[in-house]
Design a protein around this motif. Sequence first.
Motif, PDB file in Angstrom:
ATOM      1  N   PRO A 168      -4.382 -57.983  14.993  1.00  0.00           N
ATOM      2  CA  PRO A 168      -3.321 -58.989  14.911  1.00  0.00           C
ATOM      3  C   PRO A 168      -3.813 -60.202  14.119  1.00  0.00           C
ATOM      4  O   PRO A 168      -5.011 -60.371  13.877  1.00  0.00           O
ATOM      5  CB  PRO A 168      -3.072 -59.351  16.387  1.00  0.00           C
ATOM      6  CG  PRO A 168      -3.643 -58.229  17.175  1.00  0.00           C
ATOM      7  CD  PRO A 168      -4.777 -57.692  16.377  1.00  0.00           C
ATOM      8  N   ARG A 169      -2.877 -61.067  13.727  1.00  0.00           N
ATOM      9  CA  ARG A 169      -3.250 -62.288  13.018  1.00  0.00           C
ATOM     10  C   ARG A 169      -3.952 -63.249  13.982  1.00  0.00           C
ATOM     11  O   ARG A 169      -3.514 -63.434  15.115  1.00  0.00           O
ATOM     12  CB  ARG A 169      -2.014 -62.958  12.415  1.00  0.00           C
ATOM     13  CG  ARG A 169      -1.393 -62.155  11.293  1.00  0.00           C
ATOM     14  CD  ARG A 169      -0.089 -62.774  10.802  1.00  0.00           C
ATOM     15  NE  ARG A 169      -0.311 -64.108  10.268  1.00  0.00           N
ATOM     16  CZ  ARG A 169       0.383 -65.177  10.645  1.00  0.00           C
ATOM     17  NH1 ARG A 169       1.331 -65.076  11.564  1.00  0.00           N
ATOM     18  NH2 ARG A 169       0.156 -66.357  10.096  1.00  0.00           N
ATOM     19  N   ILE A 170      -5.040 -63.850  13.505  1.00  0.00           N
ATOM     20  CA  ILE A 170      -5.838 -64.764  14.310  1.00  0.00           C
ATOM     21  C   ILE A 170      -5.882 -66.111  13.600  1.00  0.00           C
ATOM     22  O   ILE A 170      -6.125 -66.180  12.386  1.00  0.00           O
ATOM     23  CB  ILE A 170      -7.262 -64.210  14.509  1.00  0.00           C
ATOM     24  CG1 ILE A 170      -7.199 -62.822  15.155  1.00  0.00           C
ATOM     25  CG2 ILE A 170      -8.094 -65.160  15.346  1.00  0.00           C
ATOM     26  CD1 ILE A 170      -8.530 -62.092  15.167  1.00  0.00           C
ATOM     27  N   ASP A 171      -5.644 -67.175  14.329  1.00  0.00           N
ATOM     28  CA  ASP A 171      -5.603 -68.522  13.764  1.00  0.00           C
ATOM     29  C   ASP A 171      -7.020 -69.090  13.660  1.00  0.00           C
ATOM     30  O   ASP A 171      -7.661 -69.383  14.667  1.00  0.00           O
ATOM     31  CB  ASP A 171      -4.728 -69.419  14.649  1.00  0.00           C
ATOM     32  CG  ASP A 171      -4.538 -70.807  14.053  1.00  0.00           C
ATOM     33  OD1 ASP A 171      -5.053 -71.047  12.941  1.00  0.00           O
ATOM     34  OD2 ASP A 171      -3.872 -71.637  14.695  1.00  0.00           O
ATOM     35  N   GLY A 194       5.463 -63.945  13.661  1.00  0.00           N
ATOM     36  CA  GLY A 194       5.231 -64.588  14.950  1.00  0.00           C
ATOM     37  C   GLY A 194       3.925 -65.360  14.969  1.00  0.00           C
ATOM     38  O   GLY A 194       3.147 -65.349  14.008  1.00  0.00           O
ATOM     39  N   PRO A 195       3.649 -66.041  16.066  1.00  0.00           N
ATOM     40  CA  PRO A 195       2.464 -66.910  16.154  1.00  0.00           C
ATOM     41  C   PRO A 195       1.160 -66.122  16.156  1.00  0.00           C
ATOM     42  O   PRO A 195       1.070 -65.058  16.764  1.00  0.00           O
ATOM     43  CB  PRO A 195       2.669 -67.649  17.478  1.00  0.00           C
ATOM     44  CG  PRO A 195       3.533 -66.725  18.299  1.00  0.00           C
ATOM     45  CD  PRO A 195       4.447 -66.057  17.318  1.00  0.00           C
ATOM     46  N   ALA A 196       0.166 -66.672  15.464  1.00  0.00           N
ATOM     47  CA  ALA A 196      -1.160 -66.060  15.446  1.00  0.00           C
ATOM     48  C   ALA A 196      -1.895 -66.371  16.749  1.00  0.00           C
ATOM     49  O   ALA A 196      -1.604 -67.359  17.425  1.00  0.00           O
ATOM     50  CB  ALA A 196      -1.959 -66.564  14.252  1.00  0.00           C
ATOM     51  N   TYR A 197      -2.853 -65.515  17.107  1.00  0.00           N
ATOM     52  CA  TYR A 197      -3.666 -65.746  18.296  1.00  0.00           C
ATOM     53  C   TYR A 197      -4.678 -66.857  18.033  1.00  0.00           C
ATOM     54  O   TYR A 197      -5.351 -66.847  17.004  1.00  0.00           O
ATOM     55  CB  TYR A 197      -4.413 -64.472  18.693  1.00  0.00           C
ATOM     56  CG  TYR A 197      -3.554 -63.420  19.338  1.00  0.00           C
ATOM     57  CD1 TYR A 197      -3.228 -63.480  20.689  1.00  0.00           C
ATOM     58  CD2 TYR A 197      -3.092 -62.336  18.602  1.00  0.00           C
ATOM     59  CE1 TYR A 197      -2.446 -62.507  21.283  1.00  0.00           C
ATOM     60  CE2 TYR A 197      -2.306 -61.345  19.189  1.00  0.00           C
ATOM     61  CZ  TYR A 197      -1.992 -61.442  20.529  1.00  0.00           C
ATOM     62  OH  TYR A 197      -1.215 -60.473  21.119  1.00  0.00           O
ATOM     63  N   PRO A 198      -4.818 -67.807  18.967  1.00  0.00           N
ATOM     64  CA  PRO A 198      -5.855 -68.832  18.812  1.00  0.00           C
ATOM     65  C   PRO A 198      -7.218 -68.267  19.211  1.00  0.00           C
ATOM     66  O   PRO A 198      -7.311 -67.235  19.882  1.00  0.00           O
ATOM     67  CB  PRO A 198      -5.409 -69.921  19.785  1.00  0.00           C
ATOM     68  CG  PRO A 198      -4.690 -69.167  20.873  1.00  0.00           C
ATOM     69  CD  PRO A 198      -4.000 -68.014  20.177  1.00  0.00           C
ATOM     70  N   LEU A 199      -8.260 -68.942  18.807  1.00  0.00           N
ATOM     71  CA  LEU A 199      -9.603 -68.578  19.263  1.00  0.00           C
ATOM     72  C   LEU A 199      -9.866 -69.204  20.632  1.00  0.00           C
ATOM     73  O   LEU A 199      -9.316 -70.261  20.945  1.00  0.00           O
ATOM     74  CB  LEU A 199     -10.643 -69.058  18.256  1.00  0.00           C
ATOM     75  CG  LEU A 199     -10.615 -68.394  16.883  1.00  0.00           C
ATOM     76  CD1 LEU A 199     -11.725 -68.945  16.009  1.00  0.00           C
ATOM     77  CD2 LEU A 199     -10.729 -66.879  16.999  1.00  0.00           C
TER      78      LEU A 199
END
Length: 206
Positions: free
Chosen positions: A181-184, A112-117
């Motif tokens: 979680p994955r972070i963009d 799924g989509p990574a979290y943006p900063l």
Amino acid sequence: IDLRAGCPQPVTNVKAVSLSPSQVLLTWNAPTARVDENGNEIDYTSLRYLVYRPLGGNEYDLIGRGLKECQFIDNNPTATCGDQQGVTSYYVACVNGDDESYATLSNPVYVGPAYPLPFAETWKDQIPVTSPWLSSSNGTASWIITSKGYVPLVDGQDGWGILSLEVNRELAGGQSAYWSPRIDLSGVKDAKLTFWMYGENTYDPT
């Protein structure tokens, strides 16, 4: 005379790797045993692989069948988490014309989509705002979300919520990891990580 082929042995080393938020590559090693646990010769000429995705509880979705190669790409890994970031894993089994092996579990992988900063998490009121968070431990320590820290006694940075490392003091070498979680970070220059940490200045092994 029993003419059935022996039951295949389980595959090994099942690895899941995220190629993108919408693709996961699975690879594994084929079984090498030539006979099953009863000594029957295994028919490898008709061996094929099955891939299952857990749905929760005891339910599984068969997403790959009749596979000849030791790899598979899941083009719909977010099926169980929708458009949110989530974690999934897979089971791989092999089958011949007569029987199916035990399934082997892969490692968990973020999909799924990574979290943006900017990204922030404080577990305020003991509830994570972001997800998923994964923990791993060697059995000597574990991370838990709790109302406040003990030894030293402290509240969280913004209220009743804190992530606490609980160590088994009877065992040496306490270790535990907590995966965010994955972070963009794409397109961001000089990204920085800040955090609050509370702990004792000294450690008493007794």
